[in-house]
Structures are given as structure tokens and as C-alpha cells.
Design a protein around this motif. Structure first.
Motif, short mmCIF file in Angstrom:
data_model
loop_
_atom_site.label_atom_id
_atom_site.label_comp_id
_atom_site.label_asym_id
_atom_site.label_seq_id
_atom_site.Cartn_x
_atom_site.Cartn_y
_atom_site.Cartn_z
N ARG A 6 0.84 -1.20 0.00
CA ARG A 6 0.00 0.00 0.00
C ARG A 6 0.87 1.25 0.00
NH1 ARG A 6 -1.49 3.71 2.97
NH2 ARG A 6 -0.65 2.93 4.92
N THR A 9 2.62 1.58 -3.44
CA THR A 9 1.74 1.98 -4.53
C THR A 9 1.33 3.45 -4.40
OG1 THR A 9 -0.18 1.02 -3.39
CG2 THR A 9 0.86 -0.32 -5.09
N ARG A 13 2.40 5.96 -7.25
CA ARG A 13 1.29 6.62 -7.97
C ARG A 13 1.59 8.11 -8.09
NH1 ARG A 13 -2.97 4.81 -5.34
NH2 ARG A 13 -3.54 3.33 -6.96
N TYR A 22 1.12 3.52 -15.05
CA TYR A 22 1.18 3.12 -13.65
C TYR A 22 0.00 2.21 -13.29
CZ TYR A 22 0.36 3.04 -8.74
OH TYR A 22 0.10 2.57 -7.47
N GLU A 23 -1.20 2.66 -13.64
CA GLU A 23 -2.40 1.87 -13.31
C GLU A 23 -2.32 0.47 -13.92
OE1 GLU A 23 -4.51 2.71 -11.05
OE2 GLU A 23 -3.79 4.78 -10.85
N ALA A 26 0.16 -1.56 -11.88
CA ALA A 26 -0.33 -1.82 -10.53
C ALA A 26 -1.42 -2.89 -10.52
CB ALA A 26 -0.86 -0.53 -9.92
N LEU A 50 8.16 -0.82 -9.22
CA LEU A 50 6.85 -1.47 -9.05
C LEU A 50 6.87 -2.90 -9.62
CD1 LEU A 50 3.92 -1.38 -8.13
CD2 LEU A 50 3.35 -0.24 -10.29
N ARG A 54 6.53 -6.28 -7.29
CA ARG A 54 5.42 -7.22 -7.51
C ARG A 54 5.93 -8.60 -7.88
NH1 ARG A 54 0.83 -5.75 -10.82
NH2 ARG A 54 -0.05 -7.49 -9.64
#
Length: 191
Positions: A6, A9, A13, A22-23, A26, A50, A54
């Protein structure tokens, strides 16, 4: 959602300007898409971070190299996120890489997260690397007290008798003495 994820991100963001790219990164569940970000030229740092994070928390070793680079980054938030992902990755190379970063005197200013990761990993490399790093931090006027304190705490967590001599040395340093007392108390007494 994992607290570290969290935090990461939210930070990325903002860094990305909440872009469509980015979206997509994510939200994707496609590990191949994430891995591709690490090898495509021209990808921004936020995208690489990111993707590597992940992949790491998913247990995909393709994020390993990027995570190790981020573990030694000048930005503490990037280091913390990389350490979190590396701890979950389960790659056998992680402890060796963290030990190399923790003991590198040229990068000692960035050793805090590798030191903490070594304590979390409880790997064979952990105790020797933490002892080496702490020994170097016990010099007069050493500016890296947070790294030294993390070593003391980590050695206490690991509870290995090999740490007793360096922890006894740490008792002489006011900034480390209380933590060293607690760490020594966690080491089983010799029989």
C-alpha cells in the motif's frame, strides 16, 4: 492489502503522476508483463521498482537483480520496499547479496536495510556479515550509528554466540549500550 505494498503503490502513484502506465502495472496479474518492464529500455525508475516489487512478492526470481539494486539505493523508501520484497522472494542468492551490501564500506551509508534484511533472513551469511559490519562501526566518531544499532539488534534477534565478543565491545558505546545489553541477554549462555 499488504501495508508495504500500500505504501509503495501510493508513493509510486504520485511519482508517476497517476499515469495510465502506472495503473496498468499496478493492476496486471501478468508476471511476464512485469518482467518485461525490467528489460525494456527507457522505463522510468518508478515502473522498474513497481515491477520488481510485484515480482518479488509473487516469488518470481526475475525481479531479483532489480530488487538488489534498489536495496542499495540512496532513497530509504526504495530500500525498504526492496528489502520487503526480497524477504518474501525466497531466492537463495538474497542473503549473499545482502551480506555484500552490508559489508561494503564504500556504500555503508545505505547499509541499514541490507543489515535488517540479514536479520530477517536468518541465513548462514547473516551473523558473520553483521559482526563484520558492527566491528567497523565501533571505531571512534563513526557517523553510521543507525547501521551499528541495526547490527546490534539483528545480532540479538539471531541469538548466535559468535556475536558475544562484538556485542561486548558495543557496550562501551553509549548509543549502543542498552541495545547491546538486550542483545547479549538473548544469546544462550555457554554451558
Amino acid at each position: 492489502m499488504d501495508e508495504e505494498l500500500r505504501s509503495l503503490t501510493e508513493r509510486l502513484r504520485q511519482e508517476s503522476g497517476a499515469s495510465v502506465a502506472y495503473e496498468r502495472l499496478a493492476e496486471t496479474r501478468d508476471l511476464d508483463e512485469l518482467a518485461a518492464v525490467l528489460t525494456e529500455p527507457g522505463q522510468p525508475l518508478w515502473a522498474r521498482e513497481l515491477a520488481a516489487f510485484r515480482l518479488g512478492v509473487a516469488g518470481d526470481c526475475r525481479g531479483f537483480e532489480a530488487l538488489v539494486l534498489l536495496l542499495n539505493h540512496r532513497d530509504p523508501q526504495r530500500c525498504a520496499s526492496a528489502a520487503h520484497a526480497l524477504a518474501r522472494l525466497g531466492d537463495p542468492r538474497t542473503a549473499r547479496a545482502a551480506a555484500a551490501l552490508a559489508t561494503n564500506e564504500l556504500r555503508v551509508a545505505y547499509a541499514l536495510h541490507p543489515v535488517r534484511l540479514l536479520a530477517d533472513l536468518r541465513a548462514p551469511e547473516s551473523v558473520p556479515a553483521l559482526i563484520t559490519t558492527l566491528s567497523r562501526r565501533l571505531r571512534p566518531h563513526d557517523p553510521y550509528r543507525r547501521v551499528a544499532l541495526a547490527c546490534v539488534e539483528g545480532l540479538g534477534t539471531l541469538g548466535d554466540a559468535r556475536a558475544r565478543p562484538v556485542l561486548n565491545e558495543a557496550l562501551a558505546h553509549p548509543a549502543l549500550a542498552e541495545a547491546a545489553v538486550h542483545a547479549l541477554a538473548r544469546i544462550p549462555s555457554p554451558r
